[in-house]
Write a protein that holds these residues in place. Structure first.
Motif, PDB file in Angstrom:
ATOM      1  N   VAL A  75       7.380   1.978  -8.115  1.00 29.01           N
ATOM      2  CA  VAL A  75       5.999   2.267  -8.540  1.00 29.01           C
ATOM      3  C   VAL A  75       5.881   2.335 -10.054  1.00 29.01           C
ATOM      4  CG1 VAL A  75       4.150   3.992  -8.494  1.00 29.01           C
ATOM      5  CG2 VAL A  75       5.403   3.462  -6.391  1.00 29.01           C
ATOM      6  N   LYS A  76       6.873   2.938 -10.712  1.00 24.53           N
ATOM      7  CA  LYS A  76       6.811   3.161 -12.161  1.00 24.53           C
ATOM      8  C   LYS A  76       6.683   1.867 -12.955  1.00 24.53           C
ATOM      9  CE  LYS A  76      11.850   3.449 -12.188  1.00 24.53           C
ATOM     10  NZ  LYS A  76      13.005   4.356 -12.299  1.00 24.53           N
ATOM     11  N   TYR A  77       7.144   0.762 -12.385  1.00 22.69           N
ATOM     12  CA  TYR A  77       7.111  -0.506 -13.109  1.00 22.69           C
ATOM     13  C   TYR A  77       5.721  -1.165 -13.093  1.00 22.69           C
ATOM     14  CZ  TYR A  77      12.170  -0.036 -12.687  1.00 22.69           C
ATOM     15  OH  TYR A  77      13.458   0.438 -12.749  1.00 22.69           O
ATOM     16  N   LEU A  78       4.832  -0.650 -12.254  1.00 20.11           N
ATOM     17  CA  LEU A  78       3.537  -1.311 -12.078  1.00 20.11           C
ATOM     18  C   LEU A  78       2.444  -0.799 -13.018  1.00 20.11           C
ATOM     19  CD1 LEU A  78       3.350  -1.591  -8.185  1.00 20.11           C
ATOM     20  CD2 LEU A  78       3.849  -3.399  -9.838  1.00 20.11           C
ATOM     21  N   VAL A  79       2.704   0.291 -13.695  1.00 20.87           N
ATOM     22  CA  VAL A  79       1.701   0.841 -14.622  1.00 20.87           C
ATOM     23  C   VAL A  79       1.357  -0.200 -15.693  1.00 20.87           C
ATOM     24  CG1 VAL A  79       1.204   2.652 -16.298  1.00 20.87           C
ATOM     25  CG2 VAL A  79       2.488   3.192 -14.216  1.00 20.87           C
ATOM     26  N   LEU A  84      -4.343  -4.586  -8.616  1.00 26.16           N
ATOM     27  CA  LEU A  84      -4.659  -3.959  -7.338  1.00 26.16           C
ATOM     28  C   LEU A  84      -3.398  -3.923  -6.464  1.00 26.16           C
ATOM     29  CD1 LEU A  84      -6.994  -2.830  -5.546  1.00 26.16           C
ATOM     30  CD2 LEU A  84      -7.283  -5.160  -4.664  1.00 26.16           C
ATOM     31  N   ILE A  85      -3.102  -2.743  -5.931  1.00 22.78           N
ATOM     32  CA  ILE A  85      -2.005  -2.575  -4.975  1.00 22.78           C
ATOM     33  C   ILE A  85      -2.603  -2.644  -3.576  1.00 22.78           C
ATOM     34  CG2 ILE A  85      -0.230  -1.001  -4.099  1.00 22.78           C
ATOM     35  CD1 ILE A  85      -0.173   0.239  -6.963  1.00 22.78           C
ATOM     36  N   HIS A  86      -2.233  -3.677  -2.805  1.00 18.16           N
ATOM     37  CA  HIS A  86      -2.811  -3.874  -1.476  1.00 18.16           C
ATOM     38  C   HIS A  86      -2.105  -3.063  -0.399  1.00 18.16           C
ATOM     39  CE1 HIS A  86      -5.224  -7.809  -2.002  1.00 18.16           C
ATOM     40  NE2 HIS A  86      -4.871  -7.414  -3.216  1.00 18.16           N
ATOM     41  N   SER A  87      -0.977  -2.463  -0.717  1.00 19.98           N
ATOM     42  CA  SER A  87      -0.082  -1.958   0.319  1.00 19.98           C
ATOM     43  C   SER A  87       0.177  -0.452   0.247  1.00 19.98           C
ATOM     44  CB  SER A  87       1.243  -2.718   0.262  1.00 19.98           C
ATOM     45  OG  SER A  87       1.716  -2.840  -1.077  1.00 19.98           O
ATOM     46  N   LEU A  88      -0.881   0.328   0.044  1.00 19.14           N
ATOM     47  CA  LEU A  88      -0.748   1.782   0.135  1.00 19.14           C
ATOM     48  C   LEU A  88      -0.627   2.124   1.616  1.00 19.14           C
ATOM     49  CD1 LEU A  88      -0.794   4.519  -1.341  1.00 19.14           C
ATOM     50  CD2 LEU A  88      -3.271   4.533  -1.045  1.00 19.14           C
ATOM     51  N   SER A  89       0.563   2.586   2.023  1.00 19.04           N
ATOM     52  CA  SER A  89       0.840   2.603   3.462  1.00 19.04           C
ATOM     53  C   SER A  89       1.491   3.890   3.973  1.00 19.04           C
ATOM     54  CB  SER A  89       1.746   1.416   3.822  1.00 19.04           C
ATOM     55  OG  SER A  89       2.936   1.451   3.048  1.00 19.04           O
ATOM     56  N   SER A  90       1.596   4.907   3.141  1.00 17.28           N
ATOM     57  CA  SER A  90       2.196   6.164   3.608  1.00 17.28           C
ATOM     58  C   SER A  90       1.850   7.297   2.659  1.00 17.28           C
ATOM     59  CB  SER A  90       3.722   6.032   3.698  1.00 17.28           C
ATOM     60  OG  SER A  90       4.296   5.958   2.398  1.00 17.28           O
ATOM     61  N   LEU A  91       1.967   8.510   3.176  1.00 24.51           N
ATOM     62  CA  LEU A  91       1.739   9.692   2.342  1.00 24.51           C
ATOM     63  C   LEU A  91       2.778   9.782   1.228  1.00 24.51           C
ATOM     64  CD1 LEU A  91       0.950  12.337   5.103  1.00 24.51           C
ATOM     65  CD2 LEU A  91      -0.661  11.442   3.419  1.00 24.51           C
ATOM     66  N   LYS A  92       4.006   9.461   1.547  1.00 24.02           N
ATOM     67  CA  LYS A  92       5.083   9.502   0.557  1.00 24.02           C
ATOM     68  C   LYS A  92       4.788   8.562  -0.603  1.00 24.02           C
ATOM     69  CE  LYS A  92      10.047   8.650   0.038  1.00 24.02           C
ATOM     70  NZ  LYS A  92      11.265   8.121   0.693  1.00 24.02           N
ATOM     71  N   LEU A  93       4.355   7.351  -0.290  1.00 28.80           N
ATOM     72  CA  LEU A  93       4.029   6.379  -1.336  1.00 28.80           C
ATOM     73  C   LEU A  93       2.822   6.835  -2.140  1.00 28.80           C
ATOM     74  CD1 LEU A  93       4.461   3.675  -2.751  1.00 28.80           C
ATOM     75  CD2 LEU A  93       3.115   2.586  -0.936  1.00 28.80           C
ATOM     76  N   LEU A  94       1.811   7.348  -1.464  1.00 31.40           N
ATOM     77  CA  LEU A  94       0.620   7.850  -2.154  1.00 31.40           C
ATOM     78  C   LEU A  94       0.997   8.912  -3.187  1.00 31.40           C
ATOM     79  CD1 LEU A  94      -2.437   8.338  -2.572  1.00 31.40           C
ATOM     80  CD2 LEU A  94      -2.310   9.940  -0.643  1.00 31.40           C
ATOM     81  N   LYS A  95       1.830   9.838  -2.800  1.00 30.73           N
ATOM     82  CA  LYS A  95       2.200  10.928  -3.710  1.00 30.73           C
ATOM     83  C   LYS A  95       2.971  10.412  -4.920  1.00 30.73           C
ATOM     84  CE  LYS A  95       2.034  14.486  -0.156  1.00 30.73           C
ATOM     85  NZ  LYS A  95       2.785  15.374   0.748  1.00 30.73           N
ATOM     86  N   GLU A  96       3.795   9.392  -4.707  1.00 31.61           N
ATOM     87  CA  GLU A  96       4.547   8.835  -5.828  1.00 31.61           C
ATOM     88  C   GLU A  96       3.636   8.036  -6.757  1.00 31.61           C
ATOM     89  OE1 GLU A  96       7.902   7.994  -8.271  1.00 31.61           O
ATOM     90  OE2 GLU A  96       7.280   9.608  -6.928  1.00 31.61           O
ATOM     91  N   VAL A  97       2.693   7.297  -6.201  1.00 34.05           N
ATOM     92  CA  VAL A  97       1.738   6.555  -7.037  1.00 34.05           C
ATOM     93  C   VAL A  97       0.913   7.539  -7.865  1.00 34.05           C
ATOM     94  CG1 VAL A  97      -0.270   5.027  -7.035  1.00 34.05           C
ATOM     95  CG2 VAL A  97       1.625   4.577  -5.464  1.00 34.05           C
ATOM     96  N   GLU A  98       0.459   8.605  -7.240  1.00 38.49           N
ATOM     97  CA  GLU A  98      -0.305   9.623  -7.962  1.00 38.49           C
ATOM     98  C   GLU A  98       0.539  10.240  -9.073  1.00 38.49           C
ATOM     99  OE1 GLU A  98      -3.123  12.680  -9.052  1.00 38.49           O
ATOM    100  OE2 GLU A  98      -3.306  10.676  -8.169  1.00 38.49           O
ATOM    101  N   ARG A  99       1.781  10.573  -8.792  1.00 36.67           N
ATOM    102  CA  ARG A  99       2.651  11.203  -9.790  1.00 36.67           C
ATOM    103  C   ARG A  99       2.888  10.288 -10.985  1.00 36.67           C
ATOM    104  NH1 ARG A  99       7.637  11.359 -11.732  1.00 36.67           N
ATOM    105  NH2 ARG A  99       8.321   9.574 -10.486  1.00 36.67           N
ATOM    106  N   VAL A 100       3.242   9.037 -10.694  1.00 39.71           N
ATOM    107  CA  VAL A 100       3.571   8.090 -11.765  1.00 39.71           C
ATOM    108  C   VAL A 100       2.339   7.778 -12.617  1.00 39.71           C
ATOM    109  CG1 VAL A 100       4.213   5.694 -12.214  1.00 39.71           C
ATOM    110  CG2 VAL A 100       5.534   7.053 -10.587  1.00 39.71           C
ATOM    111  N   PHE A 101       1.226   7.529 -11.973  1.00 38.82           N
ATOM    112  CA  PHE A 101       0.030   7.165 -12.741  1.00 38.82           C
ATOM    113  C   PHE A 101      -0.579   8.385 -13.438  1.00 38.82           C
ATOM    114  CE2 PHE A 101       0.692   3.234 -10.647  1.00 38.82           C
ATOM    115  CZ  PHE A 101      -0.019   2.276 -11.339  1.00 38.82           C
TER     116      PHE A 101
END
Length: 220
Positions: A75-79, A84-101
């Motif tokens: 996730v950190k490499y996408l900032v 657009l990220i088409h593949s938000l697919s889990s709570l774990k991923l959501l939390k990491e995207v929120e943290r990194v961004f």
């Protein structure tokens, strides 16, 4: 046909109001350049590393879409790299995207990927998990959901239509609700073999690879 001819054919087949995303995974920059010269500005990649490599050496007005499975450690490499990220697919991923961004003080625009066909081989949340994810999205300050993405099981037009129609109903139901971080603007469904049926059932964005670039090179 050439890439330009393929794109012109697609433009004739895709109605106004539906966006064409050229799926450029595994394709060389030369092919992307031909598509770019034919007017394409939205390109879709499956892998973060390939997206980053192409983003670095390609035109800066291109909008890069991450359409493949996203691992939390990538996730950190996408900032500042992904449109657009088409593949938000889990709570774990959501939390990491929120943290990194959040750490970068940026907003991540995303689509929730739903596993509408309930296939074990595919990513995406199940329908019954959708509102748990939505509730968590609403607690975020740096993740914005702009719609839904699905990859349906391979089948005939009748089977495809069933899955597309089900996804459109979910999309429409969510559209009626008032959320802080969620606005149903994009319904990303349909690929080279089924985009016409997807459009008939309400898709607003089709992801076309082979129909633009020809056969994929699996050796890359």
């Amino acid at each position: 046909m050439s890439i330009k001819e393929n794109i012109n054919k697609l433009r004739f087949e895709i109605p106004e109001g539906v966006d064409l995303l050229a799926v450029s995974k595994t394709k060389p920059i030369e092919d992307l350049e031909e598509a770019y010269q034919a007017g394409i500005r939205d390109f879709g990649e499956n892998k973060v590393q390939e997206l980053l490599s192409k983003e670095e050496e390609f035109h800066k007005d291109v909008r890069w879409h991450l359409i493949g499975k996203l691992q939390t450690n990538k996730v950190k490499y996408l900032v500042d790299k992904v449109y657009l990220i088409h593949s938000l697919s889990s709570l774990k991923l959501l939390k990491e995207v929120e943290r990194v961004f959040r750490n970068a003080d940026k907003i991540a625009n995303t689509l929730i990927q739903i596993n509408i066909g309930r296939e074990e081989s595919k990513s995406g949340i199940l329908e019954e998990e959708l509102f748990d994810l939505i509730n968590e999205v609403e607690k975020c300050n740096h993740v914005f959901v702009k719609g839904i993405m699905v990859i349906i099981p391979k089948g005939n037009d009748e089977d495809n239509r069933k899955y597309f129609r089900r996804t459109k109903k979910i999309f429409d139901d969510l559209k009626q609700k008032d959320y802080k971080n969620i606005k149903m603007e994009i319904l990303s469904m349909g690929m080279t073999h089924d985009f016409k049926v997807a459009i008939e059932e309400g898709s607003t964005l089709v992801r076309v690879g082979q129909g633009v670039f020809g056969e994929r090179d699996y050796n890359i």
